[in-house]
Scaffold this active site. Structure first.
Site, PDB file in Angstrom:
ATOM      1  CG  HIS A 161      40.987  38.783  32.034  1.00 27.32           C
ATOM      2  ND1 HIS A 161      40.714  37.637  31.314  1.00 27.32           N
ATOM      3  CD2 HIS A 161      40.927  38.434  33.338  1.00 27.32           C
ATOM      4  CE1 HIS A 161      40.504  36.636  32.154  1.00 27.32           C
ATOM      5  NE2 HIS A 161      40.621  37.101  33.388  1.00 27.32           N
TER       6      HIS A 161
ATOM      7  CG  HIS B 202      43.253  38.752  37.037  1.00 27.89           C
ATOM      8  ND1 HIS B 202      42.230  39.639  37.245  1.00 27.89           N
ATOM      9  CD2 HIS B 202      42.693  37.625  36.536  1.00 27.89           C
ATOM     10  CE1 HIS B 202      41.090  39.073  36.902  1.00 27.89           C
ATOM     11  NE2 HIS B 202      41.341  37.842  36.460  1.00 27.89           N
TER      12      HIS B 202
END
Length: 156
Positions: free
Chosen positions: A61, A76
């Site tokens: 992620h 992110h």
């Protein structure tokens, strides 16, 4: 001291928001650095700048990269998406890979993220803001891998 202008491309298609609007106090409070948020319209992600991948989380992620000008960046995807343990994330890059701005780097199942109750908002952060100056943000709709969303001068 010489400085170079660096332009960050949108890592995904969507709409930019101030980092302060990201629903995670670590980002919104500027604790990780200076940057911008993007609410993604789809799950295609692109390299925001020429550089090298310097880390990738096991959950895929988040990744960090160093730009060709020496700027450390964090990309992110989502809020609390580490809890998905990689489900819905398919990276096309690995640690140490050289990347070019606009290159596809990941496919992400944005619908899965949202269906699990997480925000899909993406944060792009300069993690060493003391190395940049004259930051400009380019708000509004953006096309991943094509439109500039942030620029600054790198202090070299």
């Amino acid at each position: 001291m010489e400085n170079k202008k660096e332009i960050l491309l949108a890592p995904c298609t969507g709409k930019t928001v101030p980092l302060s609007a990201v629903p995670d106090e670590v980002f919104s409070g500027g604790l990780l650095g200076e940057g911008i948020g993007i609410e993604p319209a789809d799950g295609k992600f692109y390299a925001p700048v020429d550089g090298i991948i310097t880390s990738v989380t096991d959950s895929q992620h988040a990744l960090t990269l160093m730009s060709a000008n020496g700027t450390d960046l964090l990309l992110h995807i989502g809020v609390d998406t580490v809890r998905l343990a990689g489900e819905g994330f398919q990276l096309h890059v690995a640690l140490g890979d050289r990347i070019q701005a606009g290159q596809p780097i990941a496919d992400v199942d944005i619908d899965l993220i949202r269906s699990r109750g997480f925000s899909a908002i993406c944060s792009l952060v300069v993690t060493e803001p003391e190395k940049i100056e004259n930051t400009e943000y380019h708000p509004g709709d953006c096309t991943g891998g094509k439109d500039a969303i942030m620029s600054y001068h790198v202090l070299v």
